[in-house]
Design an enzyme around this catalytic site. Structure first.
Site, PDB file in Angstrom:
ATOM      1  CG  HIS A   1      -1.685   1.301   1.382  1.00  0.00           C
ATOM      2  ND1 HIS A   1      -1.595   2.114   2.501  1.00  0.00           N
ATOM      3  CD2 HIS A   1      -2.548   1.930   0.529  1.00  0.00           C
ATOM      4  CE1 HIS A   1      -2.379   3.169   2.338  1.00  0.00           C
ATOM      5  NE2 HIS A   1      -2.960   3.076   1.154  1.00  0.00           N
ATOM      6  CB  SER A   2       0.900   4.293   0.309  1.00  0.00           C
ATOM      7  OG  SER A   2       1.367   5.613   0.185  1.00  0.00           O
TER       8      SER A   2
END
Length: 592
Positions: free
Chosen positions: A173-174
């Site tokens: 994520h990210s």
């Protein structure tokens, strides 16, 4: 006096700049659709089992930890190692928590229960101590090296098992997605330790805020490596962006750099993902139920029945990802689908000779094959379009070769269909199928269900309508309009002169219907042919529907495609489509 006049002009100019900046910021932070993600819930109490790391490793990285996610009886059983499943490693992003793994981990556990644990995934998560790596990049290299050690530790947990894995899948994520890509730059890293990489809202192209040289240097190292070694990188990679709701990481940054686009890389916006069809913000992308369900369906379809691990076949991996994230034909994934199907059994064969046909099925006691002879239609029309509101996964449309009225075997055209929220549809160009003598639509015997099947033959030029967008500096004061007078089921509105990031428009679709007693649904799909960033709007007609039209990725210089508004309409309604420039959204695009 002159000085006073100059000061007034300066004040007016600065006031205008502040106003425009405020308008643009408002559009960035508030000018998007409501959150349509469903929350994913745990059915049992979530547990995070800390994995014991080698002492040297724990001493070298005292702030970092590795956890195994579990619930209920699964968590209890797996407190005693070794493990027997398929390992997946979740990497949180900037200030992210290792507990963010719970949504996808819980959904995967429920799916495994549905198949009596024939296969199951073990979800691991790294605790990066919620470091702010988007603001200070000094920890990124350390995180990357720790993840490498975690992968080796995870694989040792399966040692001695009959179907022990040799690699892990990673969901990042990210900034966690960037750390995953950085693994390949490590000197002693073996690429085959990762079998699949899925990134969620990861800014691959450039940092959102290049606040220090550590971040910029890290990005340069990672992207240069992937560009220079594109031919050698065979890691299947999927990048999923959140769309316009994610104002922290704009989707244009999530598309993998063009030069590194090897055949195993896909980039898509969540609004374009079949069965998801929603935009997510930067945090909800990890718990959005629609998106996590799609991801887990793909993961289970990636399993090799012989090894009981994720397949090593790159062609199959890409086929599965295309099936679930790009174009879903409303059928379960099959690696080698049967193109020829048997059309046998006790059933009725009904010839249809008209160019436009509708059938309402309700409590059908017999199976029916409706056959459309193509010879005469080929002389008049260029295309055929069919749709069905029955959203099951069975084959429903076929082609007969050299048949008179019925055929025992047919070409299964259902694989070329496209799933939409309320219909599955198929458009065929007749000249692409010269050997087909008949089109066959199958209606199964059903009880208690009602659905509608439509087919129509048409000339392409009658369903393609050009609509030039308004000028950038028209400020929304002028508009352009087209009216769909014909009674078709499908139209393509070509949005001419639209291909730049700084352009933004509002399209208003007004539908007027005559003699309509039941609720009718229309679908308006903004299709961007040069990137996977489509978005859908569902409207109950008659109605007036406003659609925001703007881009995440600009049209490449060598691309001649035209952005389309695909309209799935009702033959009982008239549609008026108006486009005008949205100045506030232009400012939002410029600021973002």
């Amino acid at each position: 006096m002159l000085l006073h006049s100059v000061n007034l002009w300066n004040l007016a100019f600065y006031a205008l700049m502040v106003f425009m900046a405020t308008l643009g910021l408002w559009d960035v932070f508030f000018g998007f659709e409501e959150n349509k993600c469903s929350m994913s819930y745990m059915f049992e109490y979530p547990e995070y089992q800390k994995i014991e790391l080698p002492k040297k490793l724990a001493k070298r990285y005292p702030a970092y930890e590795l956890y195994l996610y579990g619930e209920g009886s699964y968590a209890e059983e797996h407190k005693v190692l070794p493990l027997t499943g398929i390992p997946v490693l979740f990497l949180p992003g900037n200030a992210g928590s290792y507990k963010q793994v719970r949504s996808i981990g819980s959904i995967a556990l429920r799916k495994a229960e549905d198949i009596d644990f024939k296969y199951h995934f073990d979800f691991f998560s790294v605790n990066f101590n919620e470091e702010l790596v988007a603001l200070y990049g000094g920890s990124l290299q350390k995180q990357t090296k720790f993840v490498h050690e975690c992968i080796k530790t995870i694989l040792k947990l399966y040692k001695g098992q009959e179907f022990a894995p040799k690699s892990v899948a990673i969901i990042g994520h990210s900034m966690g997605g960037l750390v995953a890509r950085a693994l390949l730059t490590l000197k002693n890293f073996k690429q085959d330790l990762i079998n699949l990489l899925v990134t969620q809202a990861t800014p691959h192209v450039a940092p959102v805020m290049p606040l220090d040289r550590f971040i910029t240097d890290f990005y340069m190292t990672v992207n240069n490596y992937w560009i220079l070694n594109a031919r050698q990188i065979n890691l299947t990679t999927l990048s999923v962006a959140g769309g316009f709701r994610d104002y922290q990481v704009r989707s244009g940054l999530t598309f993998l750099p063009k030069l590194s686009h090897h055949t195993s890389a896909l980039s898509v916006v969540s609004s374009a993902v079949p069965k998801t069809w929603v935009s997510t913000d930067h945090l909800s992308i990890v718990w959005c139920k629609q998106l996590q369900l799609t991801t887990i369906r793909a993961f289970f379809d990636l399993i090799d029945a012989d090894t009981k691990q994720i397949t090593q076949n790159p062609k199959k991996k890409l086929s599965v990802l295309n099936h679930h994230f790009i174009r879903h034909p409303a059928k379960h994934f099959e690696e080698n689908p049967s193109i020829i199907s048997n059309l046998t059994g006790t059933s009725m064969w009904v010839p249809v000779k008209v160019s436009k046909w509708t059938y309402v099925a309700y409590n059908e006691s017999d199976k029916i094959y409706f056959t459309f002879p193509l010879a005469n239609h080929r002389k008049i029309y260029t295309h055929v379009y069919c749709q069905s509101t029955m959203l099951d996964t069975n084959s429903w449309i076929f082609g007969c070769i050299n048949s008179t009225s019925m055929c025992r075997q047919g070409v299964d055209l259902s694989w070329k269909a496209e799933l939409l929220p309320t219909i599955k549809s198929l458009t065929l160009r007749l000249q692409d199928y010269p050997s087909l003598s008949h089109l066959v639509v199958y209606v199964p015997s059903i009880h208690g269900s009602k659905f509608v099947v439509d087919c129509e033959f048409f000339k392409k030029e009658t369903r393609s309508i050009q609509l030039p967008v308004t000028h950038l500096f028209s400020f929304g004061l002028s508009s352009r309009k087209v009216i769909l007078n014909a009674s078709g089921l499908f139209y393509n509105i070509e949005l001419l002169n639209f291909g730049q990031i700084y352009q933004a428009f509002k399209i208003n679709v007004v539908s007027k219907c005559s003699g309509v007693k039941e609720e009718i649904t229309s679908i308006y799909k903004l299709h961007i042919p040069w990137s996977y960033e489509d978005s859908l709007t569902i409207a109950q007609v008659p109605s007036s529907t406003e659609i925001s039209v703007k881009l995440h990725v600009a049209q490449p210089d060598n691309d001649s495609h035209v952005a389309l508004l695909k309209m799935y309409t009702s033959s009982e309604c008239q549609y008026e489509v108006t486009v005008k420039t949205s100045f506030s959204q232009i400012l939002g695009q410029v600021i973002a």
